[in-house]
Design a protein around this motif. Structure first.
Motif, PDB file in Angstrom:
ATOM      1  N   PHE A   1      72.808  36.366  22.824  1.00 10.65           N
ATOM      2  CA  PHE A   1      73.222  37.842  21.796  1.00 10.65           C
ATOM      3  C   PHE A   1      72.111  36.799  21.253  1.00 10.65           C
ATOM      4  CE2 PHE A   1      74.423  39.010  17.989  1.00 10.65           C
ATOM      5  CZ  PHE A   1      74.548  40.251  18.010  1.00 10.65           C
ATOM      6  N   TYR A   2      71.608  36.260  20.446  1.00 13.86           N
ATOM      7  CA  TYR A   2      71.326  34.811  19.138  1.00 13.86           C
ATOM      8  C   TYR A   2      69.830  35.152  18.984  1.00 13.86           C
ATOM      9  CZ  TYR A   2      74.847  35.441  15.756  1.00 13.86           C
ATOM     10  OH  TYR A   2      76.118  35.643  15.119  1.00 13.86           O
ATOM     11  N   GLN A   3      69.097  34.982  20.793  1.00 13.39           N
ATOM     12  CA  GLN A   3      68.180  34.858  20.878  1.00 13.39           C
ATOM     13  C   GLN A   3      67.321  36.032  20.545  1.00 13.39           C
ATOM     14  OE1 GLN A   3      66.735  32.864  25.192  1.00 13.39           O
ATOM     15  NE2 GLN A   3      67.824  30.857  23.865  1.00 13.39           N
ATOM     16  N   ASN A   4      68.356  36.936  21.547  1.00 14.54           N
ATOM     17  CA  ASN A   4      67.223  37.944  21.436  1.00 14.54           C
ATOM     18  C   ASN A   4      67.432  38.898  19.560  1.00 14.54           C
ATOM     19  OD1 ASN A   4      66.818  38.874  23.483  1.00 14.54           O
ATOM     20  ND2 ASN A   4      68.679  38.904  24.310  1.00 14.54           N
ATOM     21  N   LYS A   5      68.212  38.330  18.973  1.00 17.22           N
ATOM     22  CA  LYS A   5      68.248  38.680  17.244  1.00 17.22           C
ATOM     23  C   LYS A   5      67.341  37.968  16.726  1.00 17.22           C
ATOM     24  CE  LYS A   5      71.396  41.114  15.555  1.00 17.22           C
ATOM     25  NZ  LYS A   5      71.202  42.450  15.859  1.00 17.22           N
ATOM     26  N   TYR A   6      66.865  37.051  17.335  1.00 21.68           N
ATOM     27  CA  TYR A   6      65.836  35.351  16.837  1.00 21.68           C
ATOM     28  C   TYR A   6      64.478  36.605  16.804  1.00 21.68           C
ATOM     29  CZ  TYR A   6      69.066  31.853  15.813  1.00 21.68           C
ATOM     30  OH  TYR A   6      70.050  31.490  15.578  1.00 21.68           O
ATOM     31  N   LEU A   7      64.206  36.850  18.641  1.00 17.75           N
ATOM     32  CA  LEU A   7      62.791  37.786  18.512  1.00 17.75           C
ATOM     33  C   LEU A   7      62.884  39.157  17.699  1.00 17.75           C
ATOM     34  CD1 LEU A   7      63.427  37.360  21.849  1.00 17.75           C
ATOM     35  CD2 LEU A   7      61.559  36.544  20.697  1.00 17.75           C
TER      36      LEU A   7
ATOM     37  N   VAL B   1      60.832  30.741  18.474  1.00 17.83           N
ATOM     38  CA  VAL B   1      61.929  31.209  18.965  1.00 17.83           C
ATOM     39  C   VAL B   1      62.533  29.615  20.518  1.00 17.83           C
ATOM     40  CG1 VAL B   1      64.000  32.339  20.550  1.00 17.83           C
ATOM     41  CG2 VAL B   1      62.776  33.131  19.035  1.00 17.83           C
ATOM     42  N   ILE B   2      60.809  29.644  20.883  1.00 14.28           N
ATOM     43  CA  ILE B   2      61.091  27.870  21.888  1.00 14.28           C
ATOM     44  C   ILE B   2      60.705  27.088  21.251  1.00 14.28           C
ATOM     45  CG2 ILE B   2      59.278  27.284  23.360  1.00 14.28           C
ATOM     46  CD1 ILE B   2      61.035  29.788  24.665  1.00 14.28           C
ATOM     47  N   LEU B   3      59.931  26.863  19.738  1.00 11.73           N
ATOM     48  CA  LEU B   3      59.976  25.824  18.551  1.00 11.73           C
ATOM     49  C   LEU B   3      61.238  25.792  19.032  1.00 11.73           C
ATOM     50  CD1 LEU B   3      57.173  26.966  16.899  1.00 11.73           C
ATOM     51  CD2 LEU B   3      57.186  24.292  18.343  1.00 11.73           C
TER      52      LEU B   3
ATOM     53  N   SER C   1      61.458  32.813   7.605  1.00 11.15           N
ATOM     54  CA  SER C   1      62.722  32.371   7.043  1.00 11.15           C
ATOM     55  C   SER C   1      64.028  32.685   6.074  1.00 11.15           C
ATOM     56  CB  SER C   1      62.511  31.420   5.543  1.00 11.15           C
ATOM     57  OG  SER C   1      63.233  30.295   5.657  1.00 11.15           O
ATOM     58  N   ALA C   2      63.506  33.395   5.072  1.00 13.06           N
ATOM     59  CA  ALA C   2      64.557  35.003   4.335  1.00 13.06           C
ATOM     60  C   ALA C   2      65.661  35.688   5.802  1.00 13.06           C
ATOM     61  CB  ALA C   2      63.907  36.070   4.055  1.00 13.06           C
ATOM     62  N   ALA C   3      64.404  36.049   6.683  1.00 14.46           N
ATOM     63  CA  ALA C   3      65.606  36.426   7.744  1.00 14.46           C
ATOM     64  C   ALA C   3      65.695  36.393   8.491  1.00 14.46           C
ATOM     65  CB  ALA C   3      63.956  37.778   7.898  1.00 14.46           C
ATOM     66  N   PHE C   4      65.282  34.879   9.329  1.00 13.32           N
ATOM     67  CA  PHE C   4      66.153  33.926  10.296  1.00 13.32           C
ATOM     68  C   PHE C   4      67.301  32.856   9.914  1.00 13.32           C
ATOM     69  CE2 PHE C   4      66.017  29.534  11.609  1.00 13.32           C
ATOM     70  CZ  PHE C   4      66.721  29.652  13.489  1.00 13.32           C
TER      71      PHE C   4
END
Length: 159
Positions: A113-119, A127-129, A53-56
């Motif tokens: 870009f952000y999907q890759n950052k989330y990973l 990420v799928i959720l 959560s802190a990173a996301f």
């Protein structure tokens, strides 16, 4: 084909406008409530650990801000086109479509870009959720607003 695109853009504009319709409150209150409900919904659905959560959330908030800038650009263009009320010249219509395409391309790049950052900070399953939960949240919100409108005979609100 262009008429279909403009009808689609018009429907999205009306939908967006109706979401921000006010019930004696200003749009800022609505936006804050929308955001807090969305954060609570996504947090529950994604089951993030405190570390995740802190990173996301800082990434997610930056993502939302960038999308908001693009949406604002698209909204101002849609309003400009709507003011012409179907009396666009071929040149103006082409310019509007090209602007729409450019902004959709920017939006797509931001999403990737952000999907890759989330990973980098959460597993792919979360990420799928996230994608699923965002879609469900929007669907549920629209249903709620439609139900309230039907029962109150008018304005949309989030309680």
């Amino acid at each position: 084909m262009k008429k279909i695109a403009f009808v689609y853009i018009g429907i999205l504009s009306l939908l967006t406008f109706s979401l921000y319709a006010q019930d004696g409150r200003d749009g800022e209150d609505f936006e804050k409530k929308y955001h807090s409900q969305k954060v609570a919904y996504l947090t529950t659905e994604m089951d993030l650990t405190p570390e995740e959560s802190a990173a996301f959330w800082p990434l997610y908030n930056a993502h939302e801000k960038e999308k908001g800038i693009i949406k604002d650009e698209m909204k101002s263009y849609r309003q400009e086109v709507a003011q012409k009320d179907g009396d666009l010249s071929e040149e103006e219509a082409l310019e509007a479509l090209k602007s729409f395409q450019v902004n959709m391309g920017k939006m797509h790049q931001i999403e990737l870009f952000y999907q890759n950052k989330y990973l980098e900070v959460i597993p792919a399953t979360k990420v799928i959720l996230l994608l699923k939960a965002e879609k469900e949240f929007r669907r549920d919100l629209l249903r709620e607003l439609a139900n309230k409108r039907r029962h109150r005979g008018g304005r949309n609100t989030i309680d």
